[in-house]
Design a protein around this motif. Structure first.
Motif, PDB file in Angstrom:
ATOM      1  N   PRO A  23      -7.475   3.716   1.209  1.00 18.45           N
ATOM      2  CA  PRO A  23      -6.230   4.242   1.789  1.00 18.45           C
ATOM      3  C   PRO A  23      -5.649   5.342   0.895  1.00 18.45           C
ATOM      4  CG  PRO A  23      -6.195   1.834   1.687  1.00 18.45           C
ATOM      5  CD  PRO A  23      -7.403   2.288   0.915  1.00 18.45           C
ATOM      6  N   PHE A  24      -4.966   6.299   1.502  1.00 14.09           N
ATOM      7  CA  PHE A  24      -4.411   7.416   0.747  1.00 14.09           C
ATOM      8  C   PHE A  24      -3.432   6.946  -0.332  1.00 14.09           C
ATOM      9  CE2 PHE A  24      -5.394  10.381   4.473  1.00 14.09           C
ATOM     10  CZ  PHE A  24      -6.542  10.859   3.856  1.00 14.09           C
ATOM     11  N   THR A  25      -2.707   5.861  -0.070  1.00 19.53           N
ATOM     12  CA  THR A  25      -1.780   5.372  -1.102  1.00 19.53           C
ATOM     13  C   THR A  25      -2.559   4.924  -2.344  1.00 19.53           C
ATOM     14  OG1 THR A  25      -1.769   3.211  -0.015  1.00 19.53           O
ATOM     15  CG2 THR A  25       0.074   4.677   0.457  1.00 19.53           C
ATOM     16  N   GLU A  26      -3.665   4.211  -2.140  1.00 19.51           N
ATOM     17  CA  GLU A  26      -4.484   3.762  -3.265  1.00 19.51           C
ATOM     18  C   GLU A  26      -5.199   4.945  -3.916  1.00 19.51           C
ATOM     19  OE1 GLU A  26      -6.534   1.576  -6.146  1.00 19.51           O
ATOM     20  OE2 GLU A  26      -4.676   1.202  -5.049  1.00 19.51           O
ATOM     21  N   LEU A  27      -5.697   5.874  -3.111  1.00 18.60           N
ATOM     22  CA  LEU A  27      -6.349   7.062  -3.649  1.00 18.60           C
ATOM     23  C   LEU A  27      -5.364   7.845  -4.521  1.00 18.60           C
ATOM     24  CD1 LEU A  27      -8.767   8.972  -3.833  1.00 18.60           C
ATOM     25  CD2 LEU A  27      -8.009   9.999  -1.668  1.00 18.60           C
ATOM     26  N   GLY A  28      -4.142   8.008  -4.029  1.00 17.61           N
ATOM     27  CA  GLY A  28      -3.119   8.698  -4.809  1.00 17.61           C
ATOM     28  C   GLY A  28      -2.853   8.007  -6.130  1.00 17.61           C
ATOM     29  N   ARG A  29      -2.793   6.672  -6.107  1.00 16.66           N
ATOM     30  CA  ARG A  29      -2.578   5.916  -7.348  1.00 16.66           C
ATOM     31  C   ARG A  29      -3.713   6.164  -8.332  1.00 16.66           C
ATOM     32  NH1 ARG A  29      -4.258   1.966  -9.974  1.00 16.66           N
ATOM     33  NH2 ARG A  29      -5.765   1.214  -8.472  1.00 16.66           N
TER      34      ARG A  29
END
Length: 153
Positions: A23-29
């Motif tokens: 997910p983009f949220t995890e990728l961003g993290r």
């Protein structure tokens, strides 16, 4: 046209090759960006053609294709369209590289059995001389175009 990539773009590419469904949220993290910033970067990489698609890695043996082989083909002809049609029609042909040297093409093929592989190689032999090598094991699994932990100098 070459696209200029910064270190964060390379980190994003490495993470997406490791897990294309992150997910983009995890990728961003993982790359120290907000979800919206990483989404924007991924969309840009897709639009510029750096990211060309996403895929599922399949265990060929579990899917019924227990025989993996590399077939080298010497193609004496100058009209490659008939061969290209066959390549497009046969899902057992997983990859095809046009190469220099004695062989014109190197193909990675999967078969359900040795007789299945034999039929496929016989079909390819209609285009030229073949040399087939059976794969015992895959020492280095597919890892994309070699971009993990690599940046151009």
């Amino acid at each position: 046209m070459t696209v200029t990539l910064d270190p964060t773009d390379w980190l994003i590419l490495a993470e997406l090759q490791r897990d294309g469904r992150v997910p983009f949220t995890e990728l961003g993290r993982r790359v120290s960006l907000s979800a919206s910033a990483v989404t924007e970067r991924v969309r840009r990489l897709e639009a510029e053609g750096v990211i060309t698609g996403y895929r599922a890695d399949v265990d060929l043996a579990k899917a019924g294709f227990a025989v993996l082989a590399v077939v080298r083909l010497k193609y004496p002809g100058s009209r490659h369209e008939p061969l290209h049609r066959l390549l497009g029609e046969r899902s057992e042909i997983l990859e095809c590289l046009r190469t220099t040297g004695d062989d014109c093409y190197t193909l990675k093929v999967a078969a359900t059995s040795m007789p299945h592989l034999e039929r496929l190689v016989d079909e390819l032999a209609g285009f030229g001389s073949t040399t087939t090598s059976i794969v015992y094991s895959q020492t280095l699994p597919y890892r994309g175009p070699g971009l993990r932990n690599a940046t151009p100098s």
